[in-house]
Design an enzyme around this catalytic site. Structure first.
Site, PDB file in Angstrom:
ATOM      1  N   MET A 168      41.275 -64.071  67.159  1.00  0.00           N
ATOM      2  CA  MET A 168      40.216 -63.127  67.303  1.00  0.00           C
ATOM      3  C   MET A 168      40.658 -61.896  67.804  1.00  0.00           C
ATOM      4  O   MET A 168      39.965 -61.277  68.924  1.00  0.00           O
ATOM      5  CB  MET A 168      38.844 -63.667  68.260  1.00  0.00           C
ATOM      6  CG  MET A 168      38.345 -65.063  67.619  1.00  0.00           C
ATOM      7  SD  MET A 168      37.358 -65.895  68.943  1.00  0.00           S
ATOM      8  CE  MET A 168      38.796 -66.674  70.247  1.00  0.00           C
ATOM      9  N   LYS A 186      28.282 -68.267  65.983  1.00  0.00           N
ATOM     10  CA  LYS A 186      28.272 -66.935  66.885  1.00  0.00           C
ATOM     11  C   LYS A 186      29.495 -66.045  66.114  1.00  0.00           C
ATOM     12  O   LYS A 186      30.441 -66.261  65.425  1.00  0.00           O
ATOM     13  CB  LYS A 186      29.021 -67.192  68.033  1.00  0.00           C
ATOM     14  CG  LYS A 186      28.151 -67.993  68.994  1.00  0.00           C
ATOM     15  CD  LYS A 186      28.809 -68.266  70.186  1.00  0.00           C
ATOM     16  CE  LYS A 186      28.062 -69.113  71.344  1.00  0.00           C
ATOM     17  NZ  LYS A 186      28.235 -70.575  70.870  1.00  0.00           N
ATOM     18  N   ASP A 193      29.341 -74.450  63.443  1.00  0.00           N
ATOM     19  CA  ASP A 193      29.682 -73.043  63.719  1.00  0.00           C
ATOM     20  C   ASP A 193      29.893 -72.144  62.539  1.00  0.00           C
ATOM     21  O   ASP A 193      30.040 -72.705  61.329  1.00  0.00           O
ATOM     22  CB  ASP A 193      30.962 -73.002  64.670  1.00  0.00           C
ATOM     23  CG  ASP A 193      30.705 -73.218  65.975  1.00  0.00           C
ATOM     24  OD1 ASP A 193      29.637 -73.304  66.321  1.00  0.00           O
ATOM     25  OD2 ASP A 193      31.620 -73.509  66.762  1.00  0.00           O
TER      26      ASP A 193
END
Length: 381
Positions: free
Chosen positions: A293, A178, A156
């Site tokens: 996030m 991502k 990732d």
């Protein structure tokens, strides 16, 4: 009150220099002259990120075995707000021939091995490995052993470059990261990749930042593979909440101050606003709230927390690139946190912690401690 700090670099046995000088993982020797700049032609702050960003030079060096013409891919994939879908599709189109070739090599190898035995096909294992919040020294010994034994590693965006340098020289690395507005592969494509390589007997490692089962979609991947009969082993990692809080001397729970801790994602599935709906239940002054996030939803979340009873002067901190030499942090009361984050220019990955325990950190401004009742609470507990 607020405080913006960048911690001094701490020497480690791992170097964050360019991987060109380190062991090869099927890397072509490229002479690249094209520029890796954003459209505004200004270099982003802390450009020597320890993380493997979506368009980084390091990423393409590691993944260059996948491309027939890696130089063209490098130069054509400049960041563009309007082209993330075409970039992903272009990447996949370039990678498919090599991925199919690798599958066939592994299939032939396993076929030869089964020919010497009872002829029964042997499925591979998939390991979901947490790499921690960024500092490679926070890896577990078990994670290091699994990384060193892998045939293929899917990693990732928030897996640090130093962690990738632990991969053995003949293993294949594939970026499936991502970020907002750009998914190099969809979650369904990641599922299929894991399944395809496990079915031909490969040892597949799925590298995830932090812990694979904390906001990492590890549960989705584990569930999919187990339904297909693939054995999945989870190697836990230090989640960002624990690693970053420890780095700053913040106890997530503390007797008489915080009797619980709650992890909250700032992103919702399908881009909705559902993280904000839990704010009314998360506005507990005796709990610690950790938001992953959460930069984009922080203004609305902070307002809703205060509207539902959380004191506006409760301590809070936002930490960018926690536990790495590039770590930056902003301390402020909740009502001021967003303004201070904006002023400091913090970018993803940034973790937000809200709660009275933050006043226990040695980095919390001394002048602010006088205004926080936590000290009286601590003395009486």
């Amino acid at each position: 009150m607020n405080l913006v700090k960048q911690l001094p670099s701490i020497p480690t046995p791992y170097s964050s220099s360019s991987p060109c000088t380190k062991k090869s993982h099927h890397i072509f020797n490229l002479n690249i002259s094209c520029s890796f700049s954003n459209n505004n032609n200004s270099a982003p702050p802390f450009s020597s990120s320890p993380f493997t960003e979506k368009h980084s030079f390091e990423r393409y060096q590691r993944d260059s075995w996948l491309y027939n013409n890696p130089t063209a891919s490098l130069c054509s994939n400049q960041p563009d707000d309007n082209s993330s879908t075409s970039i992903r599709e272009n990447d996949i189109a370039l990678q498919l021939p090599e991925l199919k070739k690798l599958l066939q090599v592994l299939r032939n190898k396993r076929g030869e091995e089964s020919g010497n035995g009872n002829g029964k096909r042997k499925l591979g294992n998939v390991f979901l490995v947490g790499t921690g919040p960024g500092d490679p020294e926070l890896l577990t010994l078990k994670a290091m052993r699994v990384i060193e034994s892998a045939d293929l590693l899917l990693y990732d965006r928030l897996v640090s470059n130093d962690v990738l340098e632990l991969v053995k020289g003949d293993a294949r690395l594939l970026y499936v990261g991502k970020t907002a507005g750009y998914h190099s592969r969809t979650q369904e494509e990641i599922h299929e990749l894991l399944l395809s390589f496990a079915e031909v007997g490969a040892t597949v490692v799925r590298l995830k930042g932090g812990d694979p089962l904390v906001f990492g979609r590890g549960g989705e991947e584990m569930d999919f593979l187990q339904q297909q009969g693939i054995q999945v082993k989870v190697i836990p990692g230090i989640t960002a909440a624990s690693g970053i809080a420890a780095e700053l001397g913040i106890p997530l729970t503390h007797r008489g101050v915080a009797n619980s801790v709650r992890f909250l994602t700032g992103h919702s599935r399908k881009g909705g606003t559902d993280p904000l709906f839990v704010a009314e239940h998360a506005a507990d002054p005796d709990s610690t709230l950790v938001v992953y996030m959460g930069l984009s939803t922080l203004p609305a979340l902070a307002r809703k927390l205060m509207l539902n009873g959380l004191p506006s002067n409760i301590p809070a901190v936002a930490v960018e690139r926690g536990t790495t030499p590039q770590q930056r942090m902003v301390f402020a009361e909740l009502k001021d946190l967003m303004d201070e984050v904006t002023s400091a220019g913090l970018v993803s990955p940034t973790l937000i912690i809200i709660g009275k325990v933050i006043a226990l950190s040695p980095f919390w401004p001394e002048t602010s401690k006088e205004a926080i009742p936590i000290l009286e609470t601590r003395q009486s507990s």
